[in-house]
Enzyme design. Structure first.
Site, PDB file in Angstrom:
ATOM      1  N   GLY A  94       0.694  -1.390  -0.025  1.00  0.00           N
ATOM      2  CA  GLY A  94       0.051   0.029   0.032  1.00  0.00           C
ATOM      3  C   GLY A  94       0.808   1.378   0.064  1.00  0.00           C
ATOM      4  O   GLY A  94       2.061   1.382   0.168  1.00  0.00           O
ATOM      5  N   GLY A  96       2.604   3.846   1.428  1.00  0.00           N
ATOM      6  CA  GLY A  96       3.147   3.957   2.759  1.00  0.00           C
ATOM      7  C   GLY A  96       3.644   5.386   3.139  1.00  0.00           C
ATOM      8  O   GLY A  96       3.417   6.013   4.262  1.00  0.00           O
ATOM      9  N   LYS A 117       3.656  12.603  -2.698  1.00  0.00           N
ATOM     10  CA  LYS A 117       4.603  11.257  -2.164  1.00  0.00           C
ATOM     11  C   LYS A 117       5.528  12.105  -1.153  1.00  0.00           C
ATOM     12  O   LYS A 117       6.085  12.945  -1.562  1.00  0.00           O
ATOM     13  CB  LYS A 117       5.231  10.921  -3.533  1.00  0.00           C
ATOM     14  N   ASP A 256       4.805  -4.279  -7.572  1.00  0.00           N
ATOM     15  CA  ASP A 256       3.874  -3.130  -6.951  1.00  0.00           C
ATOM     16  C   ASP A 256       4.520  -1.887  -7.586  1.00  0.00           C
ATOM     17  O   ASP A 256       3.964  -0.979  -7.465  1.00  0.00           O
ATOM     18  CB  ASP A 256       4.114  -3.027  -5.407  1.00  0.00           C
ATOM     19  N   ASN A 257       5.676  -2.139  -8.606  1.00  0.00           N
ATOM     20  CA  ASN A 257       6.004  -1.098  -9.355  1.00  0.00           C
ATOM     21  C   ASN A 257       5.555  -0.956 -10.854  1.00  0.00           C
ATOM     22  O   ASN A 257       6.362  -0.260 -11.700  1.00  0.00           O
ATOM     23  CB  ASN A 257       7.587  -0.977  -9.060  1.00  0.00           C
TER      24      ASN A 257
HETATM   25  P1  AMP Z   1       9.169   1.535  -3.259  1.00  0.00           P
HETATM   26  O1  AMP Z   1      10.273   0.710  -3.056  1.00  0.00           O
HETATM   27  O2  AMP Z   1       9.502   3.155  -3.288  1.00  0.00           O
HETATM   28  O3  AMP Z   1       8.214   1.157  -4.451  1.00  0.00           O
HETATM   29  O4  AMP Z   1       8.346   1.279  -2.073  1.00  0.00           O
HETATM   30  C1  AMP Z   1       7.997   0.181  -1.665  1.00  0.00           C
HETATM   31  C2  AMP Z   1       6.876   0.492  -0.551  1.00  0.00           C
HETATM   32  O5  AMP Z   1       7.221   0.893   0.504  1.00  0.00           O
HETATM   33  C3  AMP Z   1       5.852   1.158  -0.764  1.00  0.00           C
HETATM   34  O6  AMP Z   1       4.435   0.685  -0.228  1.00  0.00           O
HETATM   35  C4  AMP Z   1       6.049   2.462  -0.268  1.00  0.00           C
HETATM   36  O7  AMP Z   1       4.590   3.491   0.124  1.00  0.00           O
HETATM   37  C5  AMP Z   1       6.755   2.140   0.996  1.00  0.00           C
HETATM   38  N1  AMP Z   1       7.640   3.063   1.453  1.00  0.00           N
HETATM   39  C6  AMP Z   1       8.748   3.461   0.835  1.00  0.00           C
HETATM   40  N2  AMP Z   1       9.134   4.473   1.483  1.00  0.00           N
HETATM   41  C7  AMP Z   1       8.719   4.602   2.765  1.00  0.00           C
HETATM   42  C8  AMP Z   1       8.706   5.583   3.778  1.00  0.00           C
HETATM   43  N3  AMP Z   1       9.814   6.384   4.029  1.00  0.00           N
HETATM   44  N4  AMP Z   1       7.757   5.442   4.546  1.00  0.00           N
HETATM   45  C9  AMP Z   1       6.675   4.586   4.399  1.00  0.00           C
HETATM   46  N5  AMP Z   1       6.576   3.732   3.459  1.00  0.00           N
HETATM   47  C10 AMP Z   1       7.364   3.783   2.450  1.00  0.00           C
HETATM   48 MG    MG Z   2       6.374   1.417  -5.226  1.00  0.00          MG
END
Ligand code: AMP
Ligand code: MG
Length: 498
Positions: A94, A96, A117, A256-257
């Site tokens: 989800g 985050g 974001k 998820d990406n």
């Molecule tokens: P990403 O690698 O950026 O695609 O992130 C993978 C997951 O981790 C996604 O669900 C993001 O929303 C969550 N996420 C990444 N960075 C953070 C953060 N600093 N705080 C909370 N959730 C995060």
């Molecule tokens: Mg992501």
């Protein structure tokens, strides 16, 4: 502190995703930040969205872009999704640290998401702080806009603001919020979220929503879910081929990406290759090279297979039947990718006609570039010039360690061109329109981010954005932006900085 919608400030938001069942998301407003300051507003994009750039740049507009004020008309939500991260399944990810403010209908009638974001923790944050640092925000801004200018489907940056607060990573860094615009933020992982919960009703609702929003022509299909799977396969085969054709490395191709719309999404440890080498990996978290440049097509298929699995219950009631249909769709992917890839290479090499020997000629060039440390972008820009002026062959051969080997390939290419109709000047122009002179080279991106983060100097960032907005034009005033890094400028690793 969370903010309530401010009806005095109204933006033309629609909230179709927030009309879906409550389990699709969590409703919450962004967290307030101390001292929002606008770093950059994408004025052209704002106008495209039907938003007033002057308003968005005003103190009130910046408050919205920082999440300190929620415009009336917005129903902020964090979207739920699951995903395979580096091959391992996580049933609940989800948003985050992202909040969907809502959707707007753009000037062309297309529905677009507007998302913040870095706007604070959400119920999906797990252990994250919900924040983003300025460097990664500007990286996403630069790369997204570069991809857009290259004509590659992508989410875009509407704005970047600093928060006036530090975020703690390895050290304290300036915090920032990115405003991201996407056709939607629905991912392969969104389907997985419902599939793993055996929530068929949710799957069906999501499938119907996606078809209505993105692919309305599929609504009347005999089997809409199967047609949707096939369409997403088409979109991803095309997209990943486009990446390969410009030396783009996504870096974190987790499910998820991968966006259902076919846009490139979630720029983290993203990079463009300088020297051609299929094994290239920049991401510091990709220890095994799962997401190396040359693996991207296969990973695409792996992710799409996960989508196919998630869709099985809506493809057919009979499991065996569903698997058969899904398998057939997945089996079509390699051929679709290859077709898009070779068509793209024909454009890159100036071939208007198709010949059976073309894939072998392309393969030979790739092997030669890899064996001879040739710069990918300069090789094709050089060939574009050489197509119009044989004297420019010298520029191309100079990019290869073994120049005689390069001559051998160039002779074959010239021989192939003798069977093409058309004027050399037209060929050169067509090639220049597909082989960029300017890509966001890692050392240039790094330099721009360092200046912004360490010195508060946004000039290199602004200049880079300007150059990358016209990647196919010769820009003789900035020759240094075409060059590969000098040895001391080489960037070996990129970090997502999350
Ligand atoms: P990403 O690698 O950026 O695609 O992130 C993978 C997951 O981790 C996604 O669900 C993001 O929303 C969550 N996420 C990444 N960075 C953070 C953060 N600093 N705080 C909370 N959730 C995060
Ligand atoms: Mg992501």
């Amino acid at each position: 502190m969370s903010v309530e919608p401010d009806v005095a400030v109204f933006l033309p938001f629609e909230n179709s995703y927030a009309r879906l069942p409550e389990r699709f998301y969590a409703r919450l407003a962004p967290t307030q930040v101390r001292a929002p300051r606008l770093v950059r507003l994408n004025e052209d994009l704002a106008r495209e969205l039907g938003l007033d750039p002057a308003y968005l740049a005003s103190p009130e507009g910046v408050e919205i872009l920082a999440g300190n004020r929620v415009a009336g008309g917005s129903e902020p939500i964090a979207m739920a999704y699951a995903g395979h991260q580096f091959g391992g399944f996580v049933p609940q990810l989800g948003d985050g640290r992202a909040i969907l403010l809502g959707e707007v209908i753009d000037r062309t009638g297309q529905r677009r998401d507007i998302q913040l974001k870095g706007s604070g923790p959400t119920p999906f944050s797990r252990r994250g702080d919900g924040r983003a640092a300025l460097g990664p925000v500007l990286r996403e801004y630069i790369i997204g806009e570069a991809m857009y200018a290259l004509g590659i489907p992508t989410t875009r940056a509407l704005a970047a603001v600093t928060t006036g607060e530090d975020v703690m990573r390895e050290k304290a860094l300036p915090g920032a919020v990115l405003t991201r615009v996407a056709a939607s933020h629905i991912r392969v992982g969104t389907f997985q979220f419902f599939a793993v919960r055996r929530d068929e009703e949710g799957l069906r609702a999501l499938t119907d929503y996606v078809i209505e929003r993105h692919y309305p022509d599929l609504a009347g299909s005999e089997n809409p879910a199967a047609a949707l799977l096939m369409r997403v396969i088409d979109k991803q085969a095309e997209l990943i081929a486009r990446w390969m054709l410009v030396g783009f490395i996504h870096g974190v191709m987790n499910t998820d990406n991968m966006a259902i719309s076919g846009e490139t999404i979630d720029y983290g440890p993203v990079a463009f290759m300088d020297t051609f080498d299929p094994a290239t990996v920049y991401s510091s978290i990709d220890e095994h090279g799962r997401y190396a440049y040359g693996n991207q097509p296969v990973i695409g298929q792996w992710n799409l297979t996960r989508l196919a699995e998630a869709l099985l219950p809506v493809i057919a009631e009979d499991r065996e039947k569903a698997v058969e249909i899904a398998q057939e769709a997945i089996n079509a992917y390699p051929g679709k990718f290859e077709a898009a890839f070779i068509a793209g290479y024909r454009r890159k090499l100036g071939f208007f006609a198709a010949e059976d020997g073309d894939p072998a000629l392309v393969k030979e060039l790739m092997d030669l570039m890899a064996a001879n440390n040739a710069d990918f972008t300069l090789t094709f820009r050089g060939l574009s010039e050489a197509a119009g002026d044989p004297a420019a062959d010298a520029k191309v051969r100079a990019l290869f360690d073994d120049r005689t080997a390069a001559d051998g390939w160039l002779a074959k290419w010239r021989e192939r061109l003798t069977r093409e109709d058309g004027d050399p000047a037209d060929r050169a122009a067509a090639m220049k329109a597909t082989n960029p002179a300017f890509i966001p080279r890692n050392h240039l991106v790094e330099e721009a981010l360092n200046a912004a983060v360490n010195n508060g100097d946004l000039a290199p960032f602004e200049k880079l954005i300007g150059v990358l907005a016209r990647p196919f034009d010769d820009q003789p005033d900035v020759p240094e932006y075409t060059l590969p890094p000098r040895p001391e400028q080489v960037v070996r690793a990129t970090f997502c900085g999350t």
